[in-house]
Scaffold this active site. Structure first.
Site, PDB file in Angstrom:
ATOM      1  N   LYS A  49       0.983  -1.305  -0.013  1.00  0.00           N
ATOM      2  CA  LYS A  49      -0.058  -0.165  -0.032  1.00  0.00           C
ATOM      3  C   LYS A  49       1.021   1.304  -0.073  1.00  0.00           C
ATOM      4  CE  LYS A  49      -2.281  -1.345   3.687  1.00  0.00           C
ATOM      5  NZ  LYS A  49      -1.533  -2.804   3.829  1.00  0.00           N
ATOM      6  N   THR A  50       1.770   1.311   1.051  1.00  0.00           N
ATOM      7  CA  THR A  50       2.605   2.298   0.966  1.00  0.00           C
ATOM      8  C   THR A  50       3.577   2.706  -0.337  1.00  0.00           C
ATOM      9  OG1 THR A  50       3.064   1.978   3.367  1.00  0.00           O
ATOM     10  CG2 THR A  50       4.420   3.662   2.335  1.00  0.00           C
ATOM     11  N   ASP A  61      -1.533   6.755   6.497  1.00  0.00           N
ATOM     12  CA  ASP A  61      -1.596   5.009   6.743  1.00  0.00           C
ATOM     13  C   ASP A  61      -2.786   5.049   7.831  1.00  0.00           C
ATOM     14  OD1 ASP A  61      -1.158   2.726   6.484  1.00  0.00           O
ATOM     15  OD2 ASP A  61       0.946   2.540   7.378  1.00  0.00           O
ATOM     16  N   THR A 101      -6.047  -1.301   6.767  1.00  0.00           N
ATOM     17  CA  THR A 101      -6.061  -2.951   6.700  1.00  0.00           C
ATOM     18  C   THR A 101      -7.375  -3.452   7.071  1.00  0.00           C
ATOM     19  OG1 THR A 101      -5.435  -2.634   9.117  1.00  0.00           O
ATOM     20  CG2 THR A 101      -3.582  -3.308   7.677  1.00  0.00           C
ATOM     21  N   ARG A 156       6.420  -7.969   1.974  1.00  0.00           N
ATOM     22  CA  ARG A 156       7.612  -7.652   3.134  1.00  0.00           C
ATOM     23  C   ARG A 156       8.023  -8.787   3.807  1.00  0.00           C
ATOM     24  NH1 ARG A 156       4.211  -4.163   6.928  1.00  0.00           N
ATOM     25  NH2 ARG A 156       5.092  -2.426   5.466  1.00  0.00           N
TER      26      ARG A 156
HETATM   27  P1  ADP Z   1       2.353  -1.934   3.284  1.00  0.00           P
HETATM   28  O1  ADP Z   1       2.063  -0.321   2.978  1.00  0.00           O
HETATM   29  O2  ADP Z   1       0.994  -2.443   2.489  1.00  0.00           O
HETATM   30  O3  ADP Z   1       2.386  -2.588   4.839  1.00  0.00           O
HETATM   31  P2  ADP Z   1       4.480  -1.718   1.818  1.00  0.00           P
HETATM   32  O4  ADP Z   1       4.200  -1.004   0.508  1.00  0.00           O
HETATM   33  O5  ADP Z   1       5.553  -0.892   3.063  1.00  0.00           O
HETATM   34  O6  ADP Z   1       3.452  -2.485   2.421  1.00  0.00           O
HETATM   35  O7  ADP Z   1       5.487  -3.003   1.118  1.00  0.00           O
HETATM   36  C1  ADP Z   1       6.507  -3.861   2.020  1.00  0.00           C
HETATM   37  C2  ADP Z   1       7.545  -4.172   1.272  1.00  0.00           C
HETATM   38  O8  ADP Z   1       7.424  -4.978   0.286  1.00  0.00           O
HETATM   39  C3  ADP Z   1       8.238  -2.689   0.649  1.00  0.00           C
HETATM   40  O9  ADP Z   1       9.700  -2.674   1.089  1.00  0.00           O
HETATM   41  C4  ADP Z   1       8.255  -3.090  -0.944  1.00  0.00           C
HETATM   42  O10 ADP Z   1       9.685  -2.968  -1.088  1.00  0.00           O
HETATM   43  C5  ADP Z   1       7.826  -4.726  -0.923  1.00  0.00           C
HETATM   44  N1  ADP Z   1       6.968  -4.847  -1.911  1.00  0.00           N
HETATM   45  C6  ADP Z   1       5.505  -4.721  -1.860  1.00  0.00           C
HETATM   46  N2  ADP Z   1       4.766  -4.705  -2.839  1.00  0.00           N
HETATM   47  C7  ADP Z   1       5.618  -4.897  -3.827  1.00  0.00           C
HETATM   48  C8  ADP Z   1       5.458  -5.319  -5.220  1.00  0.00           C
HETATM   49  N3  ADP Z   1       4.028  -5.539  -5.605  1.00  0.00           N
HETATM   50  N4  ADP Z   1       6.647  -5.289  -6.132  1.00  0.00           N
HETATM   51  C9  ADP Z   1       7.619  -5.465  -5.459  1.00  0.00           C
HETATM   52  N5  ADP Z   1       8.002  -5.047  -4.056  1.00  0.00           N
HETATM   53  C10 ADP Z   1       6.881  -4.901  -3.361  1.00  0.00           C
END
Ligand code: ADP
Length: 343
Positions: free
Chosen positions: A69-70, A114, A163, A222
């Site tokens: 998401k981030t 977030d 979430t 992650r």
């Molecule tokens: P969320 O915000 O949903 O908790 P993040 O965007 O922080 O998740 O993603 C966590 C990690 O996973 C990041 O460091 C990113 O590098 C990796 N990541 C997430 N989605 C992908 C994707 N589709 N392709 C490559 N790396 C990803």
């Protein structure tokens, strides 16, 4: 207000993120692995907005932690050519904090919030006119002399992440023009992510070893990146140049990660439900206190994957473990007398 001051204001409310995580984030939409339908919808909206020279409509991203998401919010800013500002609902204490952040945004900036389901009602009320009509209402003065002053904002895009999309209020949800749900990743997608991250970290890894990590990554990028970094630690201290499947499996064993990707805590949780509560149901509060963990951590970081692969079920009475969980752990669910009398 000068730019350095503006950045300082944003820093105050920005939420922490591990520098290692930042380094592995894909920067553009075409580097983002998986989520084909979501990517397609987002790409069309971005291209249309760029074509019309308008800001992108507000975006809501929902899904379990670690699915990207981030990362997608950063990508939106990069694709739109705007700056990225990140905060989280718990960091935005007073409505005034949020109002101030909104007034600092420049045209095409992305404000990422977030855990948006945790916004206070007062913060939500600041957001409604900001998202819909591009202004915020300030109340100046007190009592009979109080006056509402409208402050116009520059056209910006709000990206909210949650979430728990079910916990978002209907008025807030309806103000997001683009509503996207992230799905868990499949094995080929996670293998690709492991290989991509290995390349960025300068780690040599065979295709099969990348698949071994992907298989134990809980369908979550992650987790895949985290396992890769920990295995890289073992490779460094043992002077191993190329990570092969055997080495990866040995390191995963030392990290307490089993064939399904379960951690020590996951296994403890399932064992408790099966052995002490005869398969359940057992309330989340009880589980959290017995495991000495926050309810939030169990619900956000541990349960979604176990629910997804059918090891655990959620019922109104509490958590119930499945036969699949018992078989995986080599245990037997023995119903207690009350449960037996129900069958
Ligand atoms: P969320 O915000 O949903 O908790 P993040 O965007 O922080 O998740 O993603 C966590 C990690 O996973 C990041 O460091 C990113 O590098 C990796 N990541 C997430 N989605 C992908 C994707 N589709 N392709 C490559 N790396 C990803």
């Amino acid at each position: 207000m000068s730019v350095p001051e503006a950045n300082k204001d944003f820093d105050e409310f920005s939420h922490d993120e591990a520098p290692e995580e930042k380094a592995l984030r894909p920067g553009r939409l075409d580097e983002f692995v998986g989520q084909p339908l979501l990517k397609d919808r987002l790409s069309v909206s971005i291209r249309a907005a760029l074509h019309r020279k308008e800001p992108l409509d507000h975006v809501l991203l929902s899904g379990p932690p670690g699915l990207g998401k981030t990362t997608l919010a950063c990508i939106v800013a990069a694709e739109m050519g705007g700056r990225f500002h990140s905060t989280s609902a718990p960091a935005l204490g007073r409505p005034g904090d949020l109002a101030r952040l909104l007034t600092l945004l420049e045209k095409d900036d992305v404000l990422f919030i977030d855990e948006i389901h945790r916004l206070t009602r007062q913060c939500e009320e600041i957001l409604y006119p900001a998202m819909e009509d591009g202004f915020i209402d300030f109340i100046v003065g007190e009592g009979m002399a109080a006056q509402s002053v409208k402050v116009p904002l520059k056209p910006f895009t709000l990206v909210g992440a949650t979430t728990r999309s079910g916990s978002l209020t209907a008025p807030l949800k309806s103000r997001f023009g683009i509503d996207l749900k992230l799905e868990f990743y499949d094995l080929p997608e996670l293998t690709k992510i492991v290989k991509r991250s290995a390349g960025l970290l300068g780690v040599q890894i065979s295709e099969n070893a990348a698949a071994v990590i992907a298989e134990r990554a809980r369908m979550t990028p992650r987790a895949a990146n985290r396992l890769l970094r920990r295995i890289r630690d073992y490779a460094t201290v043992e002077n191993v140049n190329i990570i092969e499947p055997d080495f990866a499996l040995r390191a995963l064993g030392k990290l307490g990660i089993d064939s399904l990707g379960l951690t020590d805590l996951d296994r403890k949780l399932l064992t408790l439900v099966i052995e002490r509560y005869h398969g359940g149901p057992v309330g989340i509060r009880t589980l959290a206190s017995l495991l000495d963990e926050e309810e939030h951590t169990i619900e956000e970081d541990h349960e979604p994957f176990m629910l997804r692969i059918g090891l655990l079920e959620k019922t109104p009475q509490g958590r119930v473990s499945t036969q699949k969980a018992a078989i995986h752990l080599g245990l037997k669910i023995v119903p207690n007398e009350i449960q037996q009398s129900l069958f």
